[in-house]
Enzyme design. Sequence first.
Site, PDB file in Angstrom:
ATOM      1  N   LYS A  13       0.834  -1.218   0.000  1.00 40.41           N
ATOM      2  CA  LYS A  13       0.000   0.000   0.000  1.00 40.41           C
ATOM      3  C   LYS A  13       0.866   1.264   0.000  1.00 40.41           C
ATOM      4  O   LYS A  13       0.644   2.177  -0.783  1.00 40.41           O
ATOM      5  CB  LYS A  13      -0.921   0.035   1.242  1.00 40.41           C
ATOM      6  N   ARG A  88      -9.162   1.223   9.656  1.00 40.87           N
ATOM      7  CA  ARG A  88      -8.708  -0.133   9.921  1.00 40.87           C
ATOM      8  C   ARG A  88      -9.670  -0.891  10.822  1.00 40.87           C
ATOM      9  O   ARG A  88      -9.406  -2.039  11.171  1.00 40.87           O
ATOM     10  CB  ARG A  88      -7.374  -0.058  10.636  1.00 40.87           C
ATOM     11  N   ARG A 127      11.858  -5.817   4.155  1.00 41.78           N
ATOM     12  CA  ARG A 127      11.678  -4.357   4.036  1.00 41.78           C
ATOM     13  C   ARG A 127      12.741  -3.594   4.828  1.00 41.78           C
ATOM     14  O   ARG A 127      13.076  -3.950   5.958  1.00 41.78           O
ATOM     15  CB  ARG A 127      10.299  -3.956   4.557  1.00 41.78           C
ATOM     16  N   ARG A 160      12.039  -1.888  10.427  1.00 44.95           N
ATOM     17  CA  ARG A 160      11.050  -1.407  11.383  1.00 44.95           C
ATOM     18  C   ARG A 160      10.957  -2.356  12.573  1.00 44.95           C
ATOM     19  O   ARG A 160      11.057  -3.563  12.409  1.00 44.95           O
ATOM     20  CB  ARG A 160       9.667  -1.325  10.701  1.00 44.95           C
ATOM     21  N   ARG A 171       0.341  -8.947  13.668  1.00 43.34           N
ATOM     22  CA  ARG A 171      -0.273  -7.952  12.778  1.00 43.34           C
ATOM     23  C   ARG A 171      -1.213  -8.617  11.784  1.00 43.34           C
ATOM     24  O   ARG A 171      -2.276  -8.080  11.459  1.00 43.34           O
ATOM     25  CB  ARG A 171       0.819  -7.172  12.038  1.00 43.34           C
TER      26      ARG A 171
END
Length: 218
Positions: A13, A88, A127, A160, A171
């Site tokens: 996203k 969300r 990532r 992160r 998550r």
Amino acid sequence: MRIIFLGPPGGGKGTQADFIAERYEIPKLSTGDLLREGVAKETSLGKEAKGYMEKGQLVPDSVVIGLVEAKLVSPDCQKGFILDGFPRTVTQADQLDNFMRSTGKKVDIVVFFSIPKDEIVKRISGRRSCQECKAVYHLDYVPPKQHGICDLCGHSLVQRNDDEPKTIESRLFVYQEQTAPLIEYYKSQNILGELDGSGSVSAVQDRLLDLLTHQKSE
Ligand code: AP5
């Protein structure tokens, strides 16, 4: 255009939101980025959000809704916006509906990024983000030119805190429980556009542009 990006963590996203924001010249509002900024600067909002984010849980609705509404009333959001990571929960979506109604405007499209779980895990695990300008890379799929260094500003890239394997599972669980119900929510409003989020960044980009162009011309 007023656009919502909905989808699992690591679904791409943020990557696509940056591209669309530039292309359509509209701001991207990422609740994740705003919250991380608060955590880094140790604001009261950041202090409240930190513990939830580290555990992979959602930050309370009351905190996030106020944050987004404050941004949406700003002048640069008047000709459109991309909401990345908001809403969300059904409560957040209801509040956004109320807010939009009060402005007499509406969301044009909710883009749902559909992507298999094994691909999500690969994307999140690799990532790396720039500490300074927040540009996002991937060790294998979107590598920087120089290992560990941001192409855009030369600062170092970091992983992160919430991208560790045990937090990823949490998550994904939270996404299924609290966010996935929004797929039906927006389908019933007839504004959901499903995007196949698999494949390369440019392949997804092409499909996304098709979807948005089609929506605009309707
Ligand atoms: P947030 O920052 O919103 O995280 P997220 O939704 O989990 O989404 P991600 O940022 O992980 O992924 P993405 O879909 O943007 O993927 P990306 O483009 O980076 O939220 C973090 C936390 O903040 C939440 O857990 C919660 O605690 C809190 N929070 C945020 N919003 C909230 C809200 N509304 N309410 C309550 N709490 C909230 O891509 C992932 C990787 O894949 C990158 O490395 C990228 O380079 C790579 N990649 C992207 N596309 C491709 C592709 N097509 N092919 C190959 N690699 C790709």
